[in-house]
Design an enzyme around this catalytic site. Sequence first.
Site, PDB file in Angstrom:
ATOM      1  N   HIS A 142       0.819  -1.214   0.000  1.00  0.00           N
ATOM      2  CA  HIS A 142       0.000   0.000   0.000  1.00  0.00           C
ATOM      3  C   HIS A 142       0.859   1.273   0.000  1.00  0.00           C
ATOM      4  O   HIS A 142       2.062   1.248   0.293  1.00  0.00           O
ATOM      5  CB  HIS A 142      -0.960   0.007   1.185  1.00  0.00           C
ATOM      6  CG  HIS A 142      -0.302   0.062   2.540  1.00  0.00           C
ATOM      7  ND1 HIS A 142       0.036   1.241   3.166  1.00  0.00           N
ATOM      8  CD2 HIS A 142       0.063  -0.930   3.403  1.00  0.00           C
ATOM      9  CE1 HIS A 142       0.574   0.995   4.337  1.00  0.00           C
ATOM     10  NE2 HIS A 142       0.604  -0.322   4.516  1.00  0.00           N
ATOM     11  N   CYS A 196       2.563  -4.977   6.985  1.00  0.00           N
ATOM     12  CA  CYS A 196       2.292  -4.768   5.568  1.00  0.00           C
ATOM     13  C   CYS A 196       3.467  -4.064   4.888  1.00  0.00           C
ATOM     14  O   CYS A 196       4.346  -3.507   5.552  1.00  0.00           O
ATOM     15  CB  CYS A 196       1.010  -3.967   5.375  1.00  0.00           C
ATOM     16  SG  CYS A 196      -0.485  -4.921   5.731  1.00  0.00           S
TER      17      CYS A 196
END
Length: 538
Positions: free
Chosen positions: A430, A449
């Site tokens: 992301h 992440c």
Amino acid sequence: MTSFVPRQAFLNVWSALFALIIVSLGLTVPAHAQVTAFKQAVAEAASGDIEIAEFYRTRSYDPIWTGRAGRDAQLRRAFLSALENAGDHALPVRRYDPTEIRAALRAANTPRARGQLEVDLSRKFLQYARDIQTGILVPSRVDEGIVRVVPRVNRLTLLRTLASRSPNGVFRALTPKTPEYNRLMAEKLRFERLLGRGGWGPDVAARKLEPGDSGNLVVILRNRLIAMGYMRRSATQTYDAAIQQAVQQFQLAHGLTPDGVAGQATIQQLNVGVENRLQSVIVAMERERWLNRDRGDRHVLVNLTDFTAKIVDNGRVTFSTRSVVGKNQSDRRSPEFSDVMEHMVINPTWNVPRSIATEEYLPLLQRDPNAAGHMRITDVRGQLVDRASIDFTQFDTHNFPFDIKQPPSRRNALGLVKFMFPNPHNIYLHDTPAKNLFAREVRDFSHGCIRLNDPFDFAYALLARQVSNPEAFFQERLATGRETVVPLEVPIQVHLIYRTAFTQARGRTQFRRDIYGRDRRIWNALSQAGVALRAVRS
């Protein structure tokens, strides 16, 4: 209750005993008795192994290794030849020592001994085949963060393939065929020769050396760079332009800021010995065996230790960006696994993971119900709750009943786009508003992440396969401010790997720091399994 022995089983046992009696008396054993004794020994030796037992049962217990037929001899030669080179692949050679196998073949002078040896050779083959094809270790047993599913080949299939195809061809096919594996093996042999020559010389015992410095420490630095192949022979005793350029090249090959100054981090990496670099290469070979599968003509490759995310097309890197990975804490380290990216989300909502909601946001809300006002708190029906009416002090990490969400915005923790490959670990790629972190040398700051430095360009590269103007397509949806899911027409494999040693088609082998300590644990496990360093004197 009287036990009942089937007639055929009784006859088989009696035949085997009869053959042994005949041999002990020095008499000639009838051919059929020898065959029966051999087959009985195979059946007994294989009885504890389902796949081996099934293999021999379906071929009426005929041999593939110990028979006098030409193919059995050919198979023995091919196996022994492969085992002679097992050390080149950094395998635990004592598991299948060819010297011991040759001695066992010479000593097996009775049908029963040959039957037992027949099964033992099949076991050794299966062990060797697994070790060289898909790895010596079970990754998750070494480190819980390595959740990679290793593509093990069915043992019965391996035996049947061995019995029906060219022996040399079978052994050649077992070895991983990736260019990376072949280059790593070549590097392993090079480091073994370096180890045999005594390494790179004395360590550089300095805190910092920079252009203009001179003296004995600079000479030691110079000599070490020469031994490592980063500069030509020189008599200089001054930190001159040649040394500065060599230091920069070393820094580039080790993931360091290439400023040409031998600071603390650079000297620390310079002083890593040949033995440790060789261990890193051997660990990388084991990791390559774990990933011995079709990775996709186009795939995304995230190397956690290199802090990069790349798109690879037919073996060539076509896009690369810096990344931020999980912090080196027990609950934040990014896992290693492979999955398939299915879609991207433009203007994403951040659904705060429960661990973060209860461990980070709940304490804030307990002190001030209006804290983190940019976050939405919803109940089990998805309805927005009135913070003023809630006593957050009554909740803890176990009974907190709400969800916390952050609506799309430039302040969103996920930035303006995320890339989804649904997985049980809740890991994805992301954007991020924290752009300053990408300037750091070591970039482990996330909750697990993978954050991308150039997420828009990454999106354009993915969309280029399905729309004529990917930038315009993306920006049009971004401008709406609304969450928009964009499916990938052709899903793409994603591989999160962890390599402290990796090669390039052209250029030097790259080394990175073992940020999570995983490679150290893998090497210790390999060493316990029997993998040893070799010093080759040439």
